[in-house]
Design a protein around this motif. Structure first.
Motif, PDB file in Angstrom:
ATOM      1  N   SER A 144     -10.966   8.424  -1.118  1.00 18.43           N
ATOM      2  CA  SER A 144      -9.825   8.352  -0.206  1.00 18.43           C
ATOM      3  C   SER A 144     -10.255   8.851   1.163  1.00 18.43           C
ATOM      4  N   ARG A 145     -10.227   7.966   2.152  1.00 18.71           N
ATOM      5  CA  ARG A 145     -10.582   8.350   3.517  1.00 18.71           C
ATOM      6  C   ARG A 145      -9.454   9.131   4.166  1.00 18.71           C
ATOM      7  N   ASP A 146      -9.830  10.016   5.079  1.00 19.15           N
ATOM      8  CA  ASP A 146      -8.863  10.885   5.744  1.00 19.15           C
ATOM      9  C   ASP A 146      -7.994  10.095   6.723  1.00 19.15           C
ATOM     10  N   GLY A 147      -6.817  10.645   7.023  1.00 22.89           N
ATOM     11  CA  GLY A 147      -5.977  10.092   8.077  1.00 22.89           C
ATOM     12  C   GLY A 147      -4.729   9.398   7.575  1.00 22.89           C
ATOM     13  N   LEU A 148      -3.822   9.130   8.516  1.00 27.04           N
ATOM     14  CA  LEU A 148      -2.550   8.467   8.198  1.00 27.04           C
ATOM     15  C   LEU A 148      -2.771   7.105   7.573  1.00 27.04           C
ATOM     16  N   ASP A 149      -3.823   6.415   8.000  1.00 27.22           N
ATOM     17  CA  ASP A 149      -4.086   5.063   7.524  1.00 27.22           C
ATOM     18  C   ASP A 149      -5.411   4.990   6.768  1.00 27.22           C
ATOM     19  N   GLY A 150      -5.839   6.128   6.219  1.00 27.49           N
ATOM     20  CA  GLY A 150      -7.112   6.167   5.514  1.00 27.49           C
ATOM     21  C   GLY A 150      -7.133   5.222   4.319  1.00 27.49           C
ATOM     22  N   GLU A 151      -8.168   4.389   4.253  1.00 28.08           N
ATOM     23  CA  GLU A 151      -8.280   3.435   3.151  1.00 28.08           C
ATOM     24  C   GLU A 151      -8.760   4.139   1.883  1.00 28.08           C
ATOM     25  N   VAL A 152      -8.414   3.576   0.747  1.00 26.75           N
ATOM     26  CA  VAL A 152      -9.013   3.988  -0.518  1.00 26.75           C
ATOM     27  C   VAL A 152     -10.087   2.965  -0.855  1.00 26.75           C
ATOM     28  N   LEU A 153     -11.321   3.431  -0.922  1.00 19.02           N
ATOM     29  CA  LEU A 153     -12.457   2.581  -1.231  1.00 19.02           C
ATOM     30  C   LEU A 153     -12.701   2.606  -2.737  1.00 19.02           C
ATOM     31  N   VAL A 154     -12.942   1.457  -3.327  1.00 15.85           N
ATOM     32  CA  VAL A 154     -13.113   1.357  -4.773  1.00 15.85           C
ATOM     33  C   VAL A 154     -14.420   0.642  -5.087  1.00 15.85           C
ATOM     34  N   GLY A 155     -15.269   1.307  -5.874  1.00 17.10           N
ATOM     35  CA  GLY A 155     -16.564   0.747  -6.218  1.00 17.10           C
ATOM     36  C   GLY A 155     -16.535  -0.076  -7.490  1.00 17.10           C
ATOM     37  N   PRO A 156     -17.648  -0.714  -7.828  1.00 18.12           N
ATOM     38  CA  PRO A 156     -17.735  -1.558  -9.024  1.00 18.12           C
ATOM     39  C   PRO A 156     -17.396  -0.779 -10.292  1.00 18.12           C
ATOM     40  N   GLY A 157     -16.519  -1.352 -11.112  1.00 18.66           N
ATOM     41  CA  GLY A 157     -16.181  -0.743 -12.395  1.00 18.66           C
ATOM     42  C   GLY A 157     -15.037   0.240 -12.349  1.00 18.66           C
ATOM     43  N   TYR A 158     -14.636   0.670 -11.138  1.00 20.37           N
ATOM     44  CA  TYR A 158     -13.546   1.650 -11.049  1.00 20.37           C
ATOM     45  C   TYR A 158     -12.207   0.939 -11.221  1.00 20.37           C
ATOM     46  N   ALA A 159     -11.378   1.423 -12.153  1.00 18.68           N
ATOM     47  CA  ALA A 159     -10.082   0.791 -12.440  1.00 18.68           C
ATOM     48  C   ALA A 159      -8.968   1.533 -11.697  1.00 18.68           C
ATOM     49  N   VAL A 160      -8.296   0.835 -10.780  1.00 19.64           N
ATOM     50  CA  VAL A 160      -7.173   1.418 -10.038  1.00 19.64           C
ATOM     51  C   VAL A 160      -5.895   1.201 -10.832  1.00 19.64           C
ATOM     52  N   ALA A 161      -5.122   2.279 -11.026  1.00 16.95           N
ATOM     53  CA  ALA A 161      -3.862   2.175 -11.764  1.00 16.95           C
ATOM     54  C   ALA A 161      -2.770   1.654 -10.838  1.00 16.95           C
ATOM     55  N   GLY A 162      -2.112   0.597 -11.250  1.00 15.82           N
ATOM     56  CA  GLY A 162      -0.965   0.112 -10.490  1.00 15.82           C
ATOM     57  C   GLY A 162      -1.362  -0.720  -9.283  1.00 15.82           C
ATOM     58  N   PRO A 163      -0.355  -1.206  -8.550  1.00 17.58           N
ATOM     59  CA  PRO A 163      -0.585  -2.141  -7.448  1.00 17.58           C
ATOM     60  C   PRO A 163      -0.821  -1.432  -6.108  1.00 17.58           C
ATOM     61  N   LEU A 164      -1.664  -0.413  -6.099  1.00 14.48           N
ATOM     62  CA  LEU A 164      -1.885   0.333  -4.860  1.00 14.48           C
ATOM     63  C   LEU A 164      -3.003  -0.310  -4.055  1.00 14.48           C
ATOM     64  N   PRO A 165      -2.871  -0.337  -2.714  1.00 14.89           N
ATOM     65  CA  PRO A 165      -3.874  -1.016  -1.890  1.00 14.89           C
ATOM     66  C   PRO A 165      -5.218  -0.298  -1.921  1.00 14.89           C
ATOM     67  N   ALA A 166      -6.288  -1.059  -2.064  1.00 12.75           N
ATOM     68  CA  ALA A 166      -7.627  -0.491  -2.109  1.00 12.75           C
ATOM     69  C   ALA A 166      -8.614  -1.503  -1.525  1.00 12.75           C
ATOM     70  N   VAL A 167      -9.724  -0.989  -1.020  1.00 11.15           N
ATOM     71  CA  VAL A 167     -10.754  -1.819  -0.394  1.00 11.15           C
ATOM     72  C   VAL A 167     -12.022  -1.720  -1.233  1.00 11.15           C
ATOM     73  N   PRO A 168     -12.534  -2.827  -1.763  1.00 11.77           N
ATOM     74  CA  PRO A 168     -13.731  -2.747  -2.598  1.00 11.77           C
ATOM     75  C   PRO A 168     -14.991  -2.462  -1.782  1.00 11.77           C
ATOM     76  N   PHE A 169     -15.935  -1.739  -2.393  1.00 13.00           N
ATOM     77  CA  PHE A 169     -17.252  -1.572  -1.775  1.00 13.00           C
ATOM     78  C   PHE A 169     -18.319  -1.771  -2.838  1.00 13.00           C
ATOM     79  N   THR A 170     -19.492  -2.191  -2.385  1.00  6.57           N
ATOM     80  CA  THR A 170     -20.623  -2.340  -3.307  1.00  6.57           C
ATOM     81  C   THR A 170     -21.786  -1.446  -2.899  1.00  6.57           C
ATOM     82  N   ASP A 171     -21.901  -1.164  -1.596  1.00  5.13           N
ATOM     83  CA  ASP A 171     -22.980  -0.301  -1.106  1.00  5.13           C
ATOM     84  C   ASP A 171     -22.464   1.136  -1.058  1.00  5.13           C
ATOM     85  N   VAL A 172     -23.077   2.032  -1.848  1.00  3.91           N
ATOM     86  CA  VAL A 172     -22.570   3.405  -1.949  1.00  3.91           C
ATOM     87  C   VAL A 172     -22.619   4.135  -0.606  1.00  3.91           C
TER      88      VAL A 172
END
Length: 265
Positions: free
Chosen positions: A111-139
């Motif tokens: 979870s990035r800091d700030g009012l509009d901080g994105e939640v970054l989600v890597g391969p294999g991570y399961a997000v619960a529910g319909p919450l907005p997230a941004v995929p990443f592949t490069d750690v």
């Protein structure tokens, strides 16, 4: 009798919110009655502000909210972040390496800091529910901007096992919170819901002795330790029930309202 608490602190998921994300009219009415009797209501949630704002707006909630497991104090009425604590990314990297050395590769999100901080989600991570997230592949993307927290999941370990393994391996570098199904978090060392709640309460001129708190997960244990009274929901994790002053009915059955109505009677 007058209402005995000046502050009502409620977790969101599994506590104030029903499983469909709504708050019952009975619970809304009980909170309104507590406010009319002089009590402030503070939402205290593990969700960071970007995952909390829409819920608070839908509720018409304009008070203070403690978000991000205590990292953020948010003024919902002004849509303004008042305080924010970030995770030391170097320490977090060391912590992750130590945990993975013990249990093997982890699935990661952050979870990035700030009012509009994105939640970054890597391969294999399961997000619960319909919450907005941004995929990443490069750690390396994980470390590119300030973070409030890192989420970890394991291919085979359960949440309680993973949280305990993380504490054993990296408890000197980060705090570890188990906040719900599939939600094990790495936080700034020493940070908890109690930290953020004490800051928010101070802004309102209120103290721990004025506070009744409601929750359902082990990440609520520090908040219960800080508050004068801790009330666990019937659906709560056994670790939280073990330290609660009282267990009420579930979040689906208006557990918060049941307690507040009794106090207001």
């Amino acid at each position: 009798m007058s209402f005995p608490y000046g502050l009502v602190a409620t977790d969101l998921d599994g506590t104030l919110l029903r499983s469909d994300g709504s708050v019952s009219q009975r619970t809304r009415d009980a909170l309104t009655a507590a406010a009319a009797a002089g009590a402030a209501h503070i939402v205290v949630t593990g969700r960071a502000v970007p995952w909390t704002r829409h819920v608070l707006d839908d509720l018409g909630y304009d008070g203070l909210a403690v978000c991000g497991q205590g990292a953020q104090v948010y003024d919902a009425g002004a849509h303004r972040l008042l305080t924010s604590v970030t995770l030391d990314r170097q320490l977090a990297g060391v912590a992750l390496a130590k945990i993975e050395a013990e249990v093997g590769p982890l699935h990661l999100a952050a979870s990035r800091d700030g009012l509009d901080g994105e939640v970054l989600v890597g391969p294999g991570y399961a997000v619960a529910g319909p919450l907005p997230a941004v995929p990443f592949t490069d750690v390396s993307d994980l470390w590119a901007a300030p973070l409030n927290k890192i989420y970890i999941q394991h291919p085979t370990l359960g949440d309680d096992e993973l949280a305990e393994a993380a504490r054993q391996a990296a408890g000197g570098f980060v705090s570890v919170a188990m906040a719900g199904a599939g939600i094990v978090e790495l936080l700034p060392l020493g940070l908890s819901k109690a930290t953020g709640l004490s800051l928010a309460a101070r802004r309102l001129g209120l103290r721990a002795a004025d506070t009744i708190a409601f929750g359902d997960m082990p990440n609520d244990i520090p908040m219960f330790g800080w508050a004068a009274r801790g009330v666990a929901m019937a659906n709560a994790h056994e670790e939280l029930k073990a330290v609660a002053d009282e267990v009420t009915s579930s979040n689906e059955e208006d557990g918060i309202a049941a307690v507040l109505e009794g106090l207001l009677a």
